[in-house]
Design a protein around this motif. Structure first.
Motif, PDB file in Angstrom:
ATOM      1  N   GLY A 126      -2.260   5.120  -0.193  1.00 50.14           N
ATOM      2  CA  GLY A 126      -3.573   3.965   0.827  1.00 50.14           C
ATOM      3  C   GLY A 126      -4.513   3.301  -0.456  1.00 50.14           C
ATOM      4  N   GLN A 127      -3.496   4.072  -1.766  1.00 53.23           N
ATOM      5  CA  GLN A 127      -4.225   3.264  -2.548  1.00 53.23           C
ATOM      6  C   GLN A 127      -3.172   1.424  -2.849  1.00 53.23           C
ATOM      7  OE1 GLN A 127      -3.774   5.198  -6.366  1.00 53.23           O
ATOM      8  NE2 GLN A 127      -4.875   3.784  -7.894  1.00 53.23           N
ATOM      9  N   SER A 128      -3.703   0.521  -2.831  1.00 56.37           N
ATOM     10  CA  SER A 128      -3.122  -0.581  -3.328  1.00 56.37           C
ATOM     11  C   SER A 128      -2.568  -1.130  -4.351  1.00 56.37           C
ATOM     12  CB  SER A 128      -4.200  -2.405  -3.787  1.00 56.37           C
ATOM     13  OG  SER A 128      -4.884  -1.864  -1.654  1.00 56.37           O
ATOM     14  N   VAL A 129      -1.066  -1.049  -4.084  1.00 56.12           N
ATOM     15  CA  VAL A 129      -0.338  -1.466  -6.220  1.00 56.12           C
ATOM     16  C   VAL A 129       0.609  -3.061  -5.039  1.00 56.12           C
ATOM     17  CG1 VAL A 129      -0.054   0.929  -6.334  1.00 56.12           C
ATOM     18  CG2 VAL A 129       1.495   0.097  -5.038  1.00 56.12           C
ATOM     19  N   TYR A 130       0.728  -3.337  -6.739  1.00 57.41           N
ATOM     20  CA  TYR A 130       2.402  -4.135  -6.651  1.00 57.41           C
ATOM     21  C   TYR A 130       3.528  -3.810  -7.307  1.00 57.41           C
ATOM     22  CZ  TYR A 130      -1.179  -7.481  -7.426  1.00 57.41           C
ATOM     23  OH  TYR A 130      -2.640  -8.830  -6.420  1.00 57.41           O
ATOM     24  N   VAL A 131       5.021  -3.920  -6.316  1.00 57.55           N
ATOM     25  CA  VAL A 131       6.044  -3.323  -6.148  1.00 57.55           C
ATOM     26  C   VAL A 131       7.359  -5.124  -6.823  1.00 57.55           C
ATOM     27  CG1 VAL A 131       5.987  -1.906  -4.663  1.00 57.55           C
ATOM     28  CG2 VAL A 131       6.457  -4.007  -4.215  1.00 57.55           C
ATOM     29  N   LYS A 132       7.623  -4.492  -7.924  1.00 57.86           N
ATOM     30  CA  LYS A 132       8.169  -5.604  -8.422  1.00 57.86           C
ATOM     31  C   LYS A 132       9.949  -5.112  -7.436  1.00 57.86           C
ATOM     32  CE  LYS A 132       8.465  -7.598 -12.110  1.00 57.86           C
ATOM     33  NZ  LYS A 132       8.505  -7.976 -13.786  1.00 57.86           N
ATOM     34  N   GLU A 133      10.691  -6.188  -7.344  1.00 59.21           N
ATOM     35  CA  GLU A 133      12.132  -6.553  -6.270  1.00 59.21           C
ATOM     36  C   GLU A 133      13.198  -6.786  -7.980  1.00 59.21           C
ATOM     37  OE1 GLU A 133      13.554  -8.595  -2.776  1.00 59.21           O
ATOM     38  OE2 GLU A 133      12.339  -7.130  -2.508  1.00 59.21           O
ATOM     39  N   PRO A 134      13.260  -6.767  -7.891  1.00 57.55           N
ATOM     40  CA  PRO A 134      14.668  -6.898  -9.898  1.00 57.55           C
ATOM     41  C   PRO A 134      15.742  -7.774  -9.051  1.00 57.55           C
ATOM     42  CG  PRO A 134      13.920  -4.429 -10.441  1.00 57.55           C
ATOM     43  CD  PRO A 134      13.332  -5.137  -8.768  1.00 57.55           C
ATOM     44  N   LEU A 135      15.907  -8.954  -9.409  1.00 58.42           N
ATOM     45  CA  LEU A 135      17.037  -9.854  -8.889  1.00 58.42           C
ATOM     46  C   LEU A 135      17.386  -9.820  -7.190  1.00 58.42           C
ATOM     47  CD1 LEU A 135      18.419  -9.715 -12.326  1.00 58.42           C
ATOM     48  CD2 LEU A 135      16.943 -11.680 -11.696  1.00 58.42           C
ATOM     49  N   GLY A 136      16.235  -9.394  -6.919  1.00 59.24           N
ATOM     50  CA  GLY A 136      16.387  -9.107  -4.966  1.00 59.24           C
ATOM     51  C   GLY A 136      16.650  -8.035  -4.812  1.00 59.24           C
ATOM     52  N   LYS A 137      17.319  -6.726  -5.753  1.00 57.90           N
ATOM     53  CA  LYS A 137      17.764  -5.366  -5.718  1.00 57.90           C
ATOM     54  C   LYS A 137      16.864  -4.827  -4.960  1.00 57.90           C
ATOM     55  CE  LYS A 137      21.232  -6.685  -9.275  1.00 57.90           C
ATOM     56  NZ  LYS A 137      21.402  -6.162 -10.663  1.00 57.90           N
ATOM     57  N   VAL A 147       0.773  -1.232   0.318  1.00 58.53           N
ATOM     58  CA  VAL A 147      -0.656  -0.285   0.087  1.00 58.53           C
ATOM     59  C   VAL A 147       1.123   1.567   0.378  1.00 58.53           C
ATOM     60  CG1 VAL A 147      -1.868   1.464   1.034  1.00 58.53           C
ATOM     61  CG2 VAL A 147      -1.673  -1.324   0.992  1.00 58.53           C
ATOM     62  N   ILE A 148       1.079   2.202  -0.353  1.00 59.98           N
ATOM     63  CA  ILE A 148       1.360   3.037  -0.810  1.00 59.98           C
ATOM     64  C   ILE A 148       0.804   4.515   0.437  1.00 59.98           C
ATOM     65  CG2 ILE A 148       1.809   6.097  -2.025  1.00 59.98           C
ATOM     66  CD1 ILE A 148       0.791   4.501  -4.191  1.00 59.98           C
ATOM     67  N   LYS A 149       1.905   4.549   1.120  1.00 57.48           N
ATOM     68  CA  LYS A 149       1.696   5.169   2.512  1.00 57.48           C
ATOM     69  C   LYS A 149       1.708   6.757   2.360  1.00 57.48           C
ATOM     70  CE  LYS A 149       2.912   3.547   6.389  1.00 57.48           C
ATOM     71  NZ  LYS A 149       4.071   3.072   7.718  1.00 57.48           N
ATOM     72  N   GLU A 150       2.317   7.110   1.525  1.00 53.23           N
ATOM     73  CA  GLU A 150       2.818   8.143   1.364  1.00 53.23           C
ATOM     74  C   GLU A 150       3.269   8.762   0.350  1.00 53.23           C
ATOM     75  OE1 GLU A 150       5.747  12.107   4.010  1.00 53.23           O
ATOM     76  OE2 GLU A 150       5.142   9.686   4.747  1.00 53.23           O
ATOM     77  N   ILE A 151       2.982  10.016  -0.335  1.00 50.75           N
ATOM     78  CA  ILE A 151       3.572  10.345  -1.817  1.00 50.75           C
ATOM     79  C   ILE A 151       4.573  11.613  -1.579  1.00 50.75           C
ATOM     80  CG2 ILE A 151       3.002  11.695  -4.324  1.00 50.75           C
ATOM     81  CD1 ILE A 151       0.622  10.217  -3.784  1.00 50.75           C
ATOM     82  N   THR A 152       5.845  11.801  -1.947  1.00 52.47           N
ATOM     83  CA  THR A 152       6.427  12.892  -1.990  1.00 52.47           C
ATOM     84  C   THR A 152       7.048  13.175  -2.787  1.00 52.47           C
ATOM     85  OG1 THR A 152       9.101  11.310  -1.386  1.00 52.47           O
ATOM     86  CG2 THR A 152       7.532  11.653   0.083  1.00 52.47           C
ATOM     87  N   PRO A 153       8.350  13.671  -2.709  1.00 50.62           N
ATOM     88  CA  PRO A 153       8.370  14.713  -4.003  1.00 50.62           C
ATOM     89  C   PRO A 153       9.697  14.039  -4.729  1.00 50.62           C
ATOM     90  CG  PRO A 153       8.637  16.305  -2.677  1.00 50.62           C
ATOM     91  CD  PRO A 153       8.230  14.700  -1.655  1.00 50.62           C
ATOM     92  N   LYS A 154       9.523  12.867  -3.659  1.00 51.32           N
ATOM     93  CA  LYS A 154      11.216  12.133  -4.155  1.00 51.32           C
ATOM     94  C   LYS A 154      10.613  10.422  -4.752  1.00 51.32           C
ATOM     95  CE  LYS A 154      15.330  12.713  -1.711  1.00 51.32           C
ATOM     96  NZ  LYS A 154      15.904  13.002  -0.234  1.00 51.32           N
TER      97      LYS A 154
END
Length: 101
Positions: free
Chosen positions: A64-75, A31-38
């Protein structure tokens, strides 16, 4: 110790060595907790907060929105948002509410 046990131990050692070096893409829901300039602050699988970019074009995300995140090759340093989970509940739709009554 018999030959069967020795073979099983040897196989287990080989498997453990291979697993230590194993790297694969991992995709998981968060879930997205916060949106920052970064970027977008999300929780990784260990529960740590990470600021990540979004690689989904032409999408507007919110806290608060649900998303999928990808961790490429464990990085973990390359963690990024790869998909958005659409809100399928129509509880805010007045027509749907009236049908439930």
């Amino acid at each position: 110790m018999d030959l069967g046990e020795e073979l099983l131990k040897t196989i287990q050692i080989i498997i453990n060595r291979k697993l230590k070096k194993y790297r694969a893409d991992r995709t998981y829901r968060t879930v997205i907790k916060e949106i920052t300039p970064k970027g977008y602050v999300v929780l990784d699988e260990t529960g740590s907060e990470r600021t990540v970019p979004c690689y989904v074009p032409n999408v507007e995300l919110r806290a608060g929105q649900s998303v999928y995140v990808k961790e490429p090759l464990g990085k973990l340093n390359e963690l990024h948002i790869c998909n958005v989970i659409e809100n399928t509940s129509n509880s805010g739709d007045p027509a749907r509410r009236s049908r439930r009554r």
